[in-house]
Motif scaffolding. Structure first.
Motif, PDB file in Angstrom:
ATOM      1  N   ALA A  98      -4.657  31.245 -34.300  1.00 33.46           N
ATOM      2  CA  ALA A  98      -3.695  32.479 -34.358  1.00 33.46           C
ATOM      3  C   ALA A  98      -3.775  33.205 -33.062  1.00 33.46           C
ATOM      4  O   ALA A  98      -2.647  33.653 -32.344  1.00 33.46           O
ATOM      5  CB  ALA A  98      -4.292  33.270 -35.559  1.00 33.46           C
ATOM      6  N   MET A  99      -5.111  33.592 -32.581  1.00 40.17           N
ATOM      7  CA  MET A  99      -5.012  34.349 -31.465  1.00 40.17           C
ATOM      8  C   MET A  99      -4.375  33.377 -30.290  1.00 40.17           C
ATOM      9  O   MET A  99      -3.581  34.141 -29.341  1.00 40.17           O
ATOM     10  CB  MET A  99      -6.489  34.641 -30.946  1.00 40.17           C
ATOM     11  CG  MET A  99      -6.931  35.540 -31.919  1.00 40.17           C
ATOM     12  SD  MET A  99      -8.705  36.578 -31.184  1.00 40.17           S
ATOM     13  CE  MET A  99      -9.729  34.848 -31.117  1.00 40.17           C
ATOM     14  N   ALA A 100      -4.619  32.176 -29.994  1.00 35.10           N
ATOM     15  CA  ALA A 100      -3.884  31.412 -28.859  1.00 35.10           C
ATOM     16  C   ALA A 100      -2.580  31.375 -29.184  1.00 35.10           C
ATOM     17  O   ALA A 100      -1.610  31.691 -28.080  1.00 35.10           O
ATOM     18  CB  ALA A 100      -4.646  30.154 -28.943  1.00 35.10           C
ATOM     19  N   GLU A 101      -2.029  31.195 -30.336  1.00 38.33           N
ATOM     20  CA  GLU A 101      -0.554  31.133 -30.546  1.00 38.33           C
ATOM     21  C   GLU A 101       0.119  32.460 -30.332  1.00 38.33           C
ATOM     22  O   GLU A 101       1.181  32.421 -30.005  1.00 38.33           O
ATOM     23  CB  GLU A 101      -0.188  30.575 -32.021  1.00 38.33           C
ATOM     24  CG  GLU A 101      -0.703  29.244 -32.209  1.00 38.33           C
ATOM     25  CD  GLU A 101      -0.529  28.537 -33.447  1.00 38.33           C
ATOM     26  OE1 GLU A 101       0.386  29.312 -34.455  1.00 38.33           O
ATOM     27  OE2 GLU A 101      -1.121  27.470 -33.852  1.00 38.33           O
ATOM     28  N   CYS A 102      -0.617  33.640 -30.486  1.00 37.74           N
ATOM     29  CA  CYS A 102       0.046  34.911 -30.160  1.00 37.74           C
ATOM     30  C   CYS A 102      -0.207  35.320 -28.829  1.00 37.74           C
ATOM     31  O   CYS A 102       0.241  36.350 -28.487  1.00 37.74           O
ATOM     32  CB  CYS A 102      -0.566  35.772 -31.262  1.00 37.74           C
ATOM     33  SG  CYS A 102      -0.026  35.598 -32.922  1.00 37.74           S
ATOM     34  N   ARG A 103      -0.789  34.497 -28.028  1.00 34.13           N
ATOM     35  CA  ARG A 103      -0.951  34.728 -26.770  1.00 34.13           C
ATOM     36  C   ARG A 103      -1.822  35.673 -26.116  1.00 34.13           C
ATOM     37  O   ARG A 103      -1.363  36.772 -25.538  1.00 34.13           O
ATOM     38  CB  ARG A 103       0.437  34.492 -25.962  1.00 34.13           C
ATOM     39  CG  ARG A 103       1.471  33.520 -25.877  1.00 34.13           C
ATOM     40  CD  ARG A 103       2.518  33.480 -25.268  1.00 34.13           C
ATOM     41  NE  ARG A 103       3.047  32.401 -25.404  1.00 34.13           N
ATOM     42  CZ  ARG A 103       3.026  31.224 -24.674  1.00 34.13           C
ATOM     43  NH1 ARG A 103       2.086  30.843 -24.209  1.00 34.13           N
ATOM     44  NH2 ARG A 103       3.655  30.360 -24.992  1.00 34.13           N
ATOM     45  N   VAL A 104      -2.878  36.107 -27.192  1.00 37.60           N
ATOM     46  CA  VAL A 104      -3.831  37.175 -26.837  1.00 37.60           C
ATOM     47  C   VAL A 104      -4.373  36.501 -25.388  1.00 37.60           C
ATOM     48  O   VAL A 104      -4.876  35.408 -25.257  1.00 37.60           O
ATOM     49  CB  VAL A 104      -4.957  37.009 -27.913  1.00 37.60           C
ATOM     50  CG1 VAL A 104      -6.089  37.996 -27.281  1.00 37.60           C
ATOM     51  CG2 VAL A 104      -4.368  37.551 -29.380  1.00 37.60           C
ATOM     52  N   ASP A 105      -4.651  37.568 -24.480  1.00 31.61           N
ATOM     53  CA  ASP A 105      -5.327  37.491 -23.348  1.00 31.61           C
ATOM     54  C   ASP A 105      -6.404  36.643 -23.406  1.00 31.61           C
ATOM     55  O   ASP A 105      -7.425  36.850 -24.311  1.00 31.61           O
ATOM     56  CB  ASP A 105      -5.631  38.538 -22.787  1.00 31.61           C
ATOM     57  CG  ASP A 105      -6.486  38.440 -21.325  1.00 31.61           C
ATOM     58  OD1 ASP A 105      -6.062  37.948 -20.340  1.00 31.61           O
ATOM     59  OD2 ASP A 105      -7.790  38.885 -21.433  1.00 31.61           O
ATOM     60  N   ALA A 107      -9.300  35.812 -22.208  1.00 32.57           N
ATOM     61  CA  ALA A 107     -10.788  36.625 -21.678  1.00 32.57           C
ATOM     62  C   ALA A 107     -11.218  37.397 -23.046  1.00 32.57           C
ATOM     63  O   ALA A 107     -12.169  37.354 -23.568  1.00 32.57           O
ATOM     64  CB  ALA A 107     -10.787  37.451 -20.561  1.00 32.57           C
ATOM     65  N   LEU A 108     -10.044  38.247 -23.575  1.00 33.53           N
ATOM     66  CA  LEU A 108     -10.102  39.107 -24.715  1.00 33.53           C
ATOM     67  C   LEU A 108     -10.206  38.140 -25.806  1.00 33.53           C
ATOM     68  O   LEU A 108     -11.285  38.222 -26.869  1.00 33.53           O
ATOM     69  CB  LEU A 108      -9.079  40.061 -24.828  1.00 33.53           C
ATOM     70  CG  LEU A 108      -9.008  40.797 -26.285  1.00 33.53           C
ATOM     71  CD1 LEU A 108     -10.178  41.506 -26.242  1.00 33.53           C
ATOM     72  CD2 LEU A 108      -7.404  41.780 -26.264  1.00 33.53           C
ATOM     73  N   GLY A 109      -9.382  37.046 -25.831  1.00 35.01           N
ATOM     74  CA  GLY A 109      -9.663  36.029 -27.203  1.00 35.01           C
ATOM     75  C   GLY A 109     -11.052  35.465 -27.101  1.00 35.01           C
ATOM     76  O   GLY A 109     -11.697  35.341 -28.202  1.00 35.01           O
ATOM     77  N   ALA A 110     -11.636  35.042 -25.982  1.00 31.41           N
ATOM     78  CA  ALA A 110     -12.658  34.602 -25.756  1.00 31.41           C
ATOM     79  C   ALA A 110     -14.056  35.705 -26.477  1.00 31.41           C
ATOM     80  O   ALA A 110     -15.030  35.169 -27.138  1.00 31.41           O
ATOM     81  CB  ALA A 110     -13.134  34.227 -24.556  1.00 31.41           C
ATOM     82  N   GLU A 111     -14.045  36.732 -26.084  1.00 35.01           N
ATOM     83  CA  GLU A 111     -14.636  37.913 -26.422  1.00 35.01           C
ATOM     84  C   GLU A 111     -14.724  37.957 -27.995  1.00 35.01           C
ATOM     85  O   GLU A 111     -15.623  38.091 -28.846  1.00 35.01           O
ATOM     86  CB  GLU A 111     -14.394  39.228 -25.892  1.00 35.01           C
ATOM     87  CG  GLU A 111     -14.858  39.441 -24.452  1.00 35.01           C
ATOM     88  CD  GLU A 111     -14.229  41.025 -23.865  1.00 35.01           C
ATOM     89  OE1 GLU A 111     -14.272  41.812 -25.008  1.00 35.01           O
ATOM     90  OE2 GLU A 111     -13.714  40.966 -22.728  1.00 35.01           O
TER      91      GLU A 111
END
Ligand code: HEM
Length: 126
Positions: A98-105, A107-111
């Motif tokens: 969901a985070m990847a598909e919504c294009r969360v930054d 570096a933030l997504g990894a955190e």
């Protein structure tokens, strides 16, 4: 320069809501998350509100979820849900997608992914 909160970095309440909606859409429609879906109530709308409010506060935004539940502990809420390695992995996987598909930054997504892995690990009961 003041440091941006993670809530600002993700793009505020609308961005959090988009991730949460995508997360529950995936849970609802993808067979790979069937075991996770089966643990939830038929109506996922209350969860869409609840998780978005929790994540918003957790990321440093408005503390709606926390203010409505002054003594609530997320780990205790999940203690008796019978969360298994399988359902914990499905939760983390669906949220990561969901985070990847919504294009969360990234570096933030990894955190966030690291923190979710940690929480999910503590919620597992087998
Ligand atoms: C480890 C895997 C997890 C599983 C299998 C799981 C499962 C569930 C289930 C079955 C519910 C109740 C749903 C319903 O009543 O329909 C729930 C509630 C909830 N979960 Fe999880 N969960 C997991 C991890 C997490 C994590 C890591 C978070 C936060 C980052 C989270 C946030 C919430 C919230 C906010 C609620 C609603 C609680 C409330 O507002 O009273 N869950 N979870």
């Amino acid at each position: 320069m003041t440091e941006q909160s993670r809530f600002d970095r993700i793009g505020g309440a609308d961005a959090v809501r988009a991730v949460v909606d995508r997360f529950y859409d995936l849970m609802e429609h993808e067979p790979g998350y069937a075991a996770l879906r089966a643990m939830h109530q038929a109506d996922l709308f209350p969860m869409r509100v609840s998780l978005a409010e929790f994540l918003g506060g957790w990321l440093g935004g408005p503390r709606l979820w926390f203010d409505a539940r002054p003594c609530a502990c997320m780990m205790s809420i999940h203690r008796d849900m019978g969360i298994t390695r399988e359902t914990a992995a499905q939760w983390v996987h669906a949220m990561s997608r969901a985070m990847a598909e919504c294009r969360v930054d990234p570096a933030l997504g990894a955190e966030m992914q690291q923190a979710f892995l940690h929480m999910a690990g503590g919620m597992m009961r087998e």
